[in-house]
Motif scaffolding. Structure first.
Motif, PDB file in Angstrom:
ATOM      1  N   ASN A  78     -52.889  49.710  49.597  1.00  0.00           N
ATOM      2  CA  ASN A  78     -52.028  49.263  50.618  1.00  0.00           C
ATOM      3  C   ASN A  78     -50.506  49.188  49.744  1.00  0.00           C
ATOM      4  O   ASN A  78     -50.198  48.569  48.625  1.00  0.00           O
ATOM      5  N   ASP A  79     -49.522  50.075  50.133  1.00  0.00           N
ATOM      6  CA  ASP A  79     -48.154  50.384  49.377  1.00  0.00           C
ATOM      7  C   ASP A  79     -47.535  49.118  49.367  1.00  0.00           C
ATOM      8  O   ASP A  79     -46.824  48.812  48.396  1.00  0.00           O
ATOM      9  N   SER A  80     -47.383  48.242  50.414  1.00  0.00           N
ATOM     10  CA  SER A  80     -46.602  47.030  50.215  1.00  0.00           C
ATOM     11  C   SER A  80     -47.157  46.078  49.415  1.00  0.00           C
ATOM     12  O   SER A  80     -46.377  45.356  48.464  1.00  0.00           O
ATOM     13  N   LEU A  81     -48.386  46.041  48.954  1.00  0.00           N
ATOM     14  CA  LEU A  81     -49.155  45.044  48.403  1.00  0.00           C
ATOM     15  C   LEU A  81     -49.095  45.532  46.784  1.00  0.00           C
ATOM     16  O   LEU A  81     -48.863  44.698  46.009  1.00  0.00           O
ATOM     17  N   PHE A  82     -49.097  46.937  46.793  1.00  0.00           N
ATOM     18  CA  PHE A  82     -48.994  47.579  45.287  1.00  0.00           C
ATOM     19  C   PHE A  82     -47.417  47.078  44.959  1.00  0.00           C
ATOM     20  O   PHE A  82     -47.401  46.746  43.772  1.00  0.00           O
ATOM     21  N   ASN A  83     -46.494  47.176  45.697  1.00  0.00           N
ATOM     22  CA  ASN A  83     -45.147  46.870  45.237  1.00  0.00           C
ATOM     23  C   ASN A  83     -44.889  45.513  44.937  1.00  0.00           C
ATOM     24  O   ASN A  83     -44.201  45.078  44.073  1.00  0.00           O
ATOM     25  N   ILE A  84     -45.611  44.587  45.937  1.00  0.00           N
ATOM     26  CA  ILE A  84     -45.411  43.192  45.311  1.00  0.00           C
ATOM     27  C   ILE A  84     -46.212  42.942  44.156  1.00  0.00           C
ATOM     28  O   ILE A  84     -45.505  42.158  43.053  1.00  0.00           O
ATOM     29  N   ASN A  85     -47.420  43.826  43.726  1.00  0.00           N
ATOM     30  CA  ASN A  85     -47.964  43.460  42.606  1.00  0.00           C
ATOM     31  C   ASN A  85     -47.028  43.864  41.478  1.00  0.00           C
ATOM     32  O   ASN A  85     -47.101  43.349  40.281  1.00  0.00           O
ATOM     33  N   LYS A  86     -46.502  45.256  41.463  1.00  0.00           N
ATOM     34  CA  LYS A  86     -45.578  45.694  40.575  1.00  0.00           C
ATOM     35  C   LYS A  86     -44.320  44.468  40.195  1.00  0.00           C
ATOM     36  O   LYS A  86     -44.269  44.363  38.841  1.00  0.00           O
TER      37      LYS A  86
END
Length: 349
Positions: free
Chosen positions: A125-133
């Protein structure tokens, strides 16, 4: 290093792993539940991982004779107060890690709360991945002021590489501002003696390669390297085309690409084209096994210290680079056989 154990541990079941430039360690058994480890340091300090059953603990040891007492309790490997050694993740005896842990505790808690109830599939999930970053970036940057506070301690240098740079770059490699912050911190905020070490130069090269990768229509990096047989080779040749293939045995697309390179070697004359494989395996044995099993006959270089990868800014495997008279004229990530063949036909036939 002297290791003492009590009756909760069978000393013959202990295992040891040494990293960070340490040469092989000799293990000497002694009476009274004691083990002595000896070896020659190749760096100012090194990490020693001690494993027992499913538990493990890591110590940072230097030139001074060190000792530790171990015992096994509650399925964990415990120890008493260390002498001349640091448990790298100890908030009791290791004041450096204690300060780091306390200072960035809010960021650590935010990261744990975010991933509570999630698993690795959520990375898709791109949005979750960006939050993780963003969370990883916050945790990493929060450690820097404490590392600067202890800038003359080897532990700060070790933590900067192993706990900040190494784990975060895998997901923040395209964040130029972040990478530049790490590079500037290494250059300006840590003790200069660390930058002069082999590990320090490797980290600097890695970060610089990300910030300023070798690009198309620019000169190929001039590197003094050897192939897997110890022969000196040049990656900046001027009398023929040079095709670099960055690969690893664990990379499925890389293995699938091998027949293509075998066909190139047969189709184009050796006086016009050199093919050089730059292997990115974790150890030489995996590289050698694959070379034998797949009948790879072109030149191979084992890029153990990642110097070549970093100089060319390689982030994906496989990656192909074509060099003409010392100038990079083509660079492609992933399997790209049709474009490479068309370009070689245009240049060589």
């Amino acid at each position: 290093m002297k290791i003492r154990v009590n009756n909760t541990i069978d000393k013959n079941s202990l295992s040891f792993f040494v990293n960070d430039g340490q040469r092989p360690v000799a293990i000497h058994d002694s009476e009274n539940n004691e083990i002595k480890l000896t070896g020659e340091l190749a760096a100012e300090a090194t990490t020693l991982t001690i494993r027992y059953k499913q538990a493990a603990t890591i110590f940072l040891i230097g030139e001074q004779p060190a000792s530790i007492s171990l015992y096994y309790k509650n399925n964990d490997l415990n120890y008493g107060k260390p002498s001349n050694t640091l448990a790298v993740f100890d908030t009791i005896y290791n004041k450096y890690y204690r300060d780091i842990y306390r200072y960035r505790l809010p960021e650590l808690q935010a990261y744990l709360n975010f991933w509570k109830g999630k698993d690795n599939d959520d990375f898709r999930n791109d949005s979750l991945f960006n939050i993780n970053k963003r969370l990883v970036k916050n945790i990493s940057l929060k450690a820097l002021p404490i590392l600067k506070k202890y800038s003359d301690k080897y532990y700060s240098f070790w933590f900067f590489y192993n706990q900040v740079t190494l784990p975060s770059l895998s997901i923040l490699i395209h964040d130029t501002d972040y990478v530049r912050t790490l590079y500037n911190f290494l250059q300006k905020d840590l003790d200069k003696r660390f930058l002069k070490t082999e590990k320090g130069q490797m980290i600097a090269s890695q970060l610089q390669g990300i910030l300023h990768p070798a690009t198309v229509m620019h000169a190929a990096p001039v590197l003094a390297i050897k192939d897997i047989y110890g022969n000196n080779i040049s990656l900046n040749t001027t009398n023929k085309y040079l095709l670099l293939n960055f690969w690893a045995s664990w990379c499925g697309p890389c293995i699938a690409e091998i027949p293509f390179y075998q066909s190139l070697q047969k189709e184009y004359p050796a006086n016009k084209l050199d093919i050089v494989g730059i292997n990115m395996d974790r150890n030489m044995s995996d590289c050698a096994r694959t070379i034998s099993e797949e009948n790879i006959t072109w030149i191979q270089v084992f890029d153990q210290d990642r110097k070549i990868r970093d100089s060319y800014g390689i982030n994906t495997l496989p990656t192909t680079v074509l060099i003409d008279k010392g100038i990079i004229i083509y660079k492609s990530e992933g399997i790209d056989t049709s474009n490479i063949r068309a370009l070689l036909n245009k240049k060589l036939l």
